[in-house]
Design a protein around this motif. Structure first.
Motif, mmCIF file in Angstrom:
data_model
loop_
_atom_site.group_PDB
_atom_site.id
_atom_site.type_symbol
_atom_site.label_atom_id
_atom_site.label_comp_id
_atom_site.label_asym_id
_atom_site.label_seq_id
_atom_site.Cartn_x
_atom_site.Cartn_y
_atom_site.Cartn_z
ATOM 1 N N SER A 95 0.812 -1.218 0.000
ATOM 2 C CA SER A 95 0.000 0.000 0.000
ATOM 3 C C SER A 95 0.849 1.274 0.000
ATOM 4 N N TRP A 97 1.064 3.514 -2.109
ATOM 5 C CA TRP A 97 0.370 4.705 -2.601
ATOM 6 C C TRP A 97 -0.118 5.565 -1.446
ATOM 7 N N ASP A 114 0.661 -0.119 -10.300
ATOM 8 C CA ASP A 114 0.233 -1.110 -9.310
ATOM 9 C C ASP A 114 -0.561 -2.169 -10.065
ATOM 10 N N GLU A 115 0.003 -3.367 -10.189
ATOM 11 C CA GLU A 115 -0.615 -4.369 -11.049
ATOM 12 C C GLU A 115 -1.840 -5.051 -10.454
ATOM 13 N N ARG A 116 -2.045 -4.979 -9.168
ATOM 14 C CA ARG A 116 -3.254 -5.519 -8.532
ATOM 15 C C ARG A 116 -3.548 -6.965 -8.940
ATOM 16 N N THR A 117 -2.554 -7.817 -8.771
ATOM 17 C CA THR A 117 -2.679 -9.239 -9.106
ATOM 18 C C THR A 117 -2.488 -10.076 -7.844
ATOM 19 N N ARG A 120 1.043 -9.635 -6.579
ATOM 20 C CA ARG A 120 1.166 -8.406 -5.777
ATOM 21 C C ARG A 120 0.620 -8.636 -4.378
ATOM 22 N N ASP A 121 -0.556 -9.229 -4.274
ATOM 23 C CA ASP A 121 -1.149 -9.495 -2.961
ATOM 24 C C ASP A 121 -0.248 -10.393 -2.121
ATOM 25 N N TRP A 124 2.646 -8.484 -0.696
ATOM 26 C CA TRP A 124 2.171 -7.693 0.444
ATOM 27 C C TRP A 124 1.987 -8.588 1.662
ATOM 28 N N GLU A 166 -7.276 -1.659 1.882
ATOM 29 C CA GLU A 166 -6.599 -2.339 0.780
ATOM 30 C C GLU A 166 -5.607 -3.375 1.304
ATOM 31 N N ALA A 170 -5.890 -7.432 0.568
ATOM 32 C CA ALA A 170 -4.786 -8.188 -0.045
ATOM 33 C C ALA A 170 -4.412 -9.390 0.825
ATOM 34 N N ARG A 173 -7.263 -12.022 0.510
ATOM 35 C CA ARG A 173 -7.175 -12.758 -0.759
ATOM 36 C C ARG A 173 -5.993 -13.730 -0.741
#
Length: 187
Positions: A95, A97, A114-117, A120-121, A124, A166, A170, A173
């Motif tokens: 996070s 951002w 930020d690829e948001r895949t 990525r999760d 994180w 967020e 993440a 998920r």
């Protein structure tokens, strides 16, 4: 230039191990989780592990130009011609951002994506369940540790609130995926 996990590990070791041994302990533990996860992640497995090794290189004294470690790390890796996905994942890890808004570097961060895949999760997740000394922590305990370490007025603490939904999403998920592949009790 490709950035294999072994090359990423050596870069991180060179930049962090001597000057920032506590940060190095954190990075080693994050990378260990990523390596375990990577075995089940398919083609993104090596990418996740390599990114885990270099996610905090922006803390290295020699690289701290702006003083915002995700941005300093991403700029350094971009200068090495590291794969774009690794550069972007480092720029936006955990996070970033929200911290960029508090730190005042949103425009600089905007040159990255930020690829948001799932990958990525999972990065994180590895970062946000590992303490600053490499200890394994539950997400909420890690967030409490960050608040305590930085104090209520620091931009990092303020950014926790802005990015908390967020971050939680993440981690949720990631846990769901880890459970589905039988890794929930290993990382």
């Amino acid at each position: 230039m490709p950035l294999a996990p072994s090359v990423a590990e050596e870069q991180a070791r060179r930049l962090l191990a001597e000057d920032l041994p506590r940060r190095w302990a954190h990075v080693m533990a994050v990378a260990q989780k990523a390596q375990i996860i990577g075995r089940e992640l398919g083609e993104d497995g090596a990418l996740l592990e390599a990114t885990a090794w270099v996610h905090d290189v922006g803390y290295a004294p020699d690289l701290a130009v702006v003083g915002f470690h995700p941005l300093d790390g991403a700029r350094y890796l971009d200068g090495l011609d590291a794969p774009r996905r690794i550069v972007d994942l480092v720029a936006f890890h955990s996070s970033a951002w929200a911290e960029a808004q508090e730190f005042g570097v949103v425009d600089e961060l905007a040159r990255f994506q930020d690829e948001r895949t799932l990958t990525r999760d999972l990065l994180w997740y590895c970062d946000m369940t590992t303490g600053p000394d490499g200890s394994d922590l539950e997400f909420e305990d890690r967030m409490a540790e960050v608040r305590e370490r930085y104090g209520p007025e620091h931009y990092v603490t303020r950014a926790l609130d802005a990015g908390m939904d967020e971050r939680r999403a993440a981690v949720r998920r990631s846990r769901e995926w880890l459970t589905s592949v039988g890794l929930a009790d290993q990382v």
